[in-house]
Scaffold this motif. Sequence first.
Motif, PDB file in Angstrom:
ATOM      1  N   UNK A  15      17.036  -7.678   8.425  1.00  0.00           N
ATOM      2  CA  UNK A  15      18.252  -7.607   9.222  1.00  0.00           C
ATOM      3  C   UNK A  15      19.418  -7.219   8.327  1.00  0.00           C
ATOM      4  N   UNK A  16      20.044  -6.095   8.647  1.00  0.00           N
ATOM      5  CA  UNK A  16      21.201  -5.616   7.899  1.00  0.00           C
ATOM      6  C   UNK A  16      22.476  -5.945   8.665  1.00  0.00           C
ATOM      7  N   UNK A  17      23.502  -6.382   7.946  1.00  0.00           N
ATOM      8  CA  UNK A  17      24.752  -6.770   8.604  1.00  0.00           C
ATOM      9  C   UNK A  17      25.605  -5.563   8.990  1.00  0.00           C
ATOM     10  N   UNK A  18      25.348  -4.423   8.359  1.00  0.00           N
ATOM     11  CA  UNK A  18      26.058  -3.202   8.718  1.00  0.00           C
ATOM     12  C   UNK A  18      25.184  -1.995   8.376  1.00  0.00           C
ATOM     13  N   UNK A  19      25.719  -0.818   8.601  1.00  0.00           N
ATOM     14  CA  UNK A  19      24.931   0.407   8.434  1.00  0.00           C
ATOM     15  C   UNK A  19      25.177   1.095   7.078  1.00  0.00           C
ATOM     16  N   UNK A  20      25.867   0.417   6.167  1.00  0.00           N
ATOM     17  CA  UNK A  20      26.208   1.018   4.873  1.00  0.00           C
ATOM     18  C   UNK A  20      25.148   0.677   3.835  1.00  0.00           C
ATOM     19  N   UNK A  49      31.343  -7.075  -2.075  1.00  0.00           N
ATOM     20  CA  UNK A  49      32.266  -6.122  -1.463  1.00  0.00           C
ATOM     21  C   UNK A  49      31.869  -5.691  -0.071  1.00  0.00           C
ATOM     22  N   UNK A  50      30.695  -6.146   0.415  1.00  0.00           N
ATOM     23  CA  UNK A  50      30.329  -5.902   1.794  1.00  0.00           C
ATOM     24  C   UNK A  50      29.227  -4.906   2.040  1.00  0.00           C
ATOM     25  N   UNK A  51      28.601  -4.390   0.990  1.00  0.00           N
ATOM     26  CA  UNK A  51      27.513  -3.424   1.176  1.00  0.00           C
ATOM     27  C   UNK A  51      26.378  -4.048   1.982  1.00  0.00           C
ATOM     28  N   UNK A  52      25.835  -3.293   2.938  1.00  0.00           N
ATOM     29  CA  UNK A  52      24.770  -3.820   3.780  1.00  0.00           C
ATOM     30  C   UNK A  52      23.455  -3.956   3.047  1.00  0.00           C
ATOM     31  N   UNK A  53      23.180  -3.018   2.128  1.00  0.00           N
ATOM     32  CA  UNK A  53      21.938  -3.025   1.352  1.00  0.00           C
ATOM     33  C   UNK A  53      22.183  -2.310   0.028  1.00  0.00           C
ATOM     34  N   UNK A  54      21.828  -2.980  -1.063  1.00  0.00           N
ATOM     35  CA  UNK A  54      21.905  -2.357  -2.383  1.00  0.00           C
ATOM     36  C   UNK A  54      20.521  -1.866  -2.775  1.00  0.00           C
ATOM     37  N   UNK A  55      20.396  -0.551  -2.976  1.00  0.00           N
ATOM     38  CA  UNK A  55      19.113  -0.004  -3.416  1.00  0.00           C
ATOM     39  C   UNK A  55      19.168   0.164  -4.932  1.00  0.00           C
ATOM     40  N   UNK A 310      21.418   6.854  11.617  1.00  0.00           N
ATOM     41  CA  UNK A 310      21.301   5.422  11.887  1.00  0.00           C
ATOM     42  C   UNK A 310      21.936   4.605  10.764  1.00  0.00           C
ATOM     43  N   UNK A 311      21.882   5.139   9.547  1.00  0.00           N
ATOM     44  CA  UNK A 311      22.400   4.485   8.358  1.00  0.00           C
ATOM     45  C   UNK A 311      23.163   5.512   7.529  1.00  0.00           C
ATOM     46  N   UNK A 312      24.141   5.034   6.761  1.00  0.00           N
ATOM     47  CA  UNK A 312      24.957   5.939   5.957  1.00  0.00           C
ATOM     48  C   UNK A 312      24.885   5.525   4.491  1.00  0.00           C
ATOM     49  N   UNK A 313      24.499   6.457   3.650  1.00  0.00           N
ATOM     50  CA  UNK A 313      24.497   6.202   2.215  1.00  0.00           C
ATOM     51  C   UNK A 313      25.882   6.440   1.648  1.00  0.00           C
ATOM     52  N   UNK A 314      26.497   5.383   1.161  1.00  0.00           N
ATOM     53  CA  UNK A 314      27.833   5.479   0.556  1.00  0.00           C
ATOM     54  C   UNK A 314      27.718   4.928  -0.857  1.00  0.00           C
TER      55      UNK A 314
END
Length: 642
Positions: A15-20, A49-55, A310-314
């Motif tokens: 479960x991701x909290x946002x699409x970032x 800082x709020x990133x949804x997922x750190x790869x 669906x997701x954005x790589x920032x």
Amino acid sequence: MFSYLFSPMKLRGLELKNRIIMPAMGTKFPKDNEVTEQLIQYHVDRAKGGSGLNMVEVTGVHQPSVPGIYPSLGEDRFIPGMKRLTDAIHEAGGKAGVQLWQGSIAVAAHQGIQVIVASDLELAPGYVVKGADKALIDELTTCYGKAAHRAVEAGYDCVEVHMAHNYILHSFLSPAINKRTDEYGGTFENRARFPLAVIESIRKNIPDDMPLFMRIDAQDDYLENGMTIEDVIAFCKLAKEAGVDVLDISRGNIISAGIKFEVPPIDLPRAFNIENAARIRRETGMVTMGVGRINDPELADRLLQEDKLDLVGIGRAQLADPEFCNKSKEGRLDDIVRCVGCNQGCYDACESHVIPHITCLRNPALGKENEYRISKTKKPKTVLIAGGGMAGMEAADVLYARGHHPVLCEASDRLGGQFLLAGEAPRKLEMKLAAMSKGEQITRRGVDVRLNAPVTPALIEELKPDVVINAIGALPIIPPIPGINLPHVKNSHEILGGKASVEGNVVVIGGGLVGLETAEYLSDKGCKVTVVEMLEGLGTDLGTTRKVCVMENLYMEGVTQMPNCKCLEITGDGVVVDNGGEKQTIPCDYVVAAVGVHSADFSAEEALCKEKGIPVYTIGDAEKPRRAIDATADAARIAREI
């Protein structure tokens, strides 16, 4: 704010909290393949800082072929370090993924590291690396699976398989690179055999509820007979059947000018690759992440709203500002420190064998997260800063945050210095906007900013500062060429600053960054431009990705390039040069000198400060002409020492 961007999403059991998504980006923070505290804090700050997922960046699966600057899951001994990293990311409120990778020719510059290629490849005259045999292919397939299993043990929430950028799996998949004639080469089905086996190996070694990402190029740019987008779509459909859940659509390769797409510089438009990602998403029906200079939350939200992604790589936007996500969500857009795509601190640092790790022109604290935490001073001082360029503003910002009283004096009527000039060059508006934004930010915070206020001995006498920072920058060098003072001769600062205009045939003396950008600027305005450079090559002070873009544009615009050509004299109607030992005259209407800069004079002010015992710190070009990233690094360091 930005309801699409900050909406949750579920991928299998994740479960991701946002699409970032903070995509995997090389850092050179690991040491001997081990996770370091530096890498942990880097990720923790972005998770907070709020990133949804750190790869987590390219992580080796096959230990003999992993250079020490990359993390590894090639052996069990790396699990504890990885567990410390994932625990820290989770504690900071984030989710952690890891990108599984084998680098192929990308590791060739590292001594003692095994280079693995899809088919026989001559890396140097007489030095041929044999294509991987069946036993090695099977070994690598097993290694990917074992690394995935270790990722699960280390606490990762998902894994990503890297299938792009000339790395081994892309090398097998692309007919431009794979020249095999056995069951792993030739037809599409054969070339896909090894990559699909790897996907299946990974899928078998991770839980059913763990999502599997796949990074893949949208197409092969600049590679003859390379993968088309139709080929990529066909492979993605097979990858879906093999167990891939999410497509991470990238672009670029390291063996052609296509490298500009891999870490796109300011020259490429924002979201340049998104239509490719949208098409692949539409034709595969798969969850898709798009990347490519998406450094603005409004843009990211709109791409999701338009149902392209669906997701954005920032990525680099979170390097420049670890609070990018939180600021975006809270609507504090004016407070975001924006990435400008200069690539000086990120890609150029990774490519360098001298620079120890990545950093950032906009964020000198990158890679020094703990060391550079703002600490309040116990002895507030009045600090007079001479010069309101990027270095002066960075110093003022940090000093104010620490509780000092900085007085920022700028001789002109606006802040920004040479960043404003840089922003006048083609495709570099974002640099100008960044300079203007920085000025607005420090003014809004309460920094004492004084325009049209050059620092003089009289001002120092009046303010009686405790410390002085010299950040007055540099001035154009006037080369000692006969005729340089003729009225039709201008300099690059005058041209880019709008203080002089030229037309017709123009000779630009100097083929470095400023000279080339001045040439482009003039060409865009209809001038017929010739660049004269005494060195053997043009753009030698440009990083790889920016150089590709600038040189391509010079070629497309028909700018004449004359390297290894020394200017001897300027006459009323031309420039006399020594062109490879042959004297010739280039007819022209105007000449623009762009041969570099020299530090501006601050000697009288320094002498007074010495007399009065006032410490003086000199930063940026005022100390020695260098790159903008060096100027902001100086400022960040000095402002923390005072």
